[in-house]
Design a protein around this motif. Sequence first.
Motif, PDB file in Angstrom:
ATOM      1  N   ALA A   1       1.011   4.046  -2.848  1.00 31.69           N
ATOM      2  CA  ALA A   1       0.918   5.480  -2.569  1.00 31.69           C
ATOM      3  C   ALA A   1       1.993   6.236  -3.349  1.00 31.69           C
ATOM      4  N   ASN A   2       3.160   5.626  -3.496  1.00 33.78           N
ATOM      5  CA  ASN A   2       4.240   6.226  -4.284  1.00 33.78           C
ATOM      6  C   ASN A   2       3.758   6.523  -5.697  1.00 33.78           C
TER       7      ASN A   2
ATOM      8  N   ASP B   1       8.272   2.219   2.283  1.00 39.95           N
ATOM      9  CA  ASP B   1       7.782   0.899   1.872  1.00 39.95           C
ATOM     10  C   ASP B   1       8.789  -0.224   2.107  1.00 39.95           C
TER      11      ASP B   1
ATOM     12  N   SER C   1       0.835  -1.209   0.000  1.00 41.44           N
ATOM     13  CA  SER C   1       0.000   0.000   0.000  1.00 41.44           C
ATOM     14  C   SER C   1       0.868   1.257   0.000  1.00 41.44           C
ATOM     15  N   LEU C   2       1.974   1.211   0.727  1.00 43.41           N
ATOM     16  CA  LEU C   2       2.899   2.348   0.702  1.00 43.41           C
ATOM     17  C   LEU C   2       3.525   2.509  -0.678  1.00 43.41           C
ATOM     18  N   THR C   3       3.837   1.394  -1.319  1.00 44.21           N
ATOM     19  CA  THR C   3       4.379   1.440  -2.670  1.00 44.21           C
ATOM     20  C   THR C   3       3.334   1.995  -3.632  1.00 44.21           C
TER      21      THR C   3
ATOM     22  N   SER D   1       6.808   8.165   0.772  1.00 46.52           N
ATOM     23  CA  SER D   1       6.201   6.836   0.650  1.00 46.52           C
ATOM     24  C   SER D   1       7.234   5.800   0.215  1.00 46.52           C
ATOM     25  N   ASP D   2       8.074   6.170  -0.755  1.00 46.90           N
ATOM     26  CA  ASP D   2       9.107   5.262  -1.253  1.00 46.90           C
ATOM     27  C   ASP D   2      10.119   4.917  -0.168  1.00 46.90           C
TER      28      ASP D   2
END
Length: 144
Positions: free
Chosen positions: A13-14, A47, A9-11, A43-44
């Motif tokens: 978001a990137n 992750d 999910s963080l990736t 974000s990157d």
Amino acid sequence: MKKSWIANSLTAANIAFGSVSILLSLIGQTNAAAVAILLAMVSDSLDGRVARKLGTSGPFGVELDSLCDCTSFGVAPGILLYSYQLHGLDAFGMIPCIVMAVCCAFRLARFNVEVTSVHGYFEGLPCPTVGVLIACYILSGVEV
């Protein structure tokens, strides 16, 4: 339930922030587009840390991260720079933007296939650095 969705999910978001940056650049909102690139960088940076902390690192995440990085730190900064200043050069202004995206893609592909020869330091310039430098240039308000 798999914990890998957290890092993925963080990736995601990137690439979402990178896509937002592209769209904002297209409508002339260059400062907001620059901020979106900085948010993609945050974000990157999270992750991979989260994936390692949760023990969910894997080849899927590596490939997904590279695809997102190419968008957020190769394509989005190029479009932002073109929208901010290089559009006045017409087709010639597109050349550095395209070269930046292509070099980012090659850098990420090379990094992905050379994972067995990690030396403990970066080879070349990490793609997020280029995106952040361009975003900071835009936010500084300097026009050459």
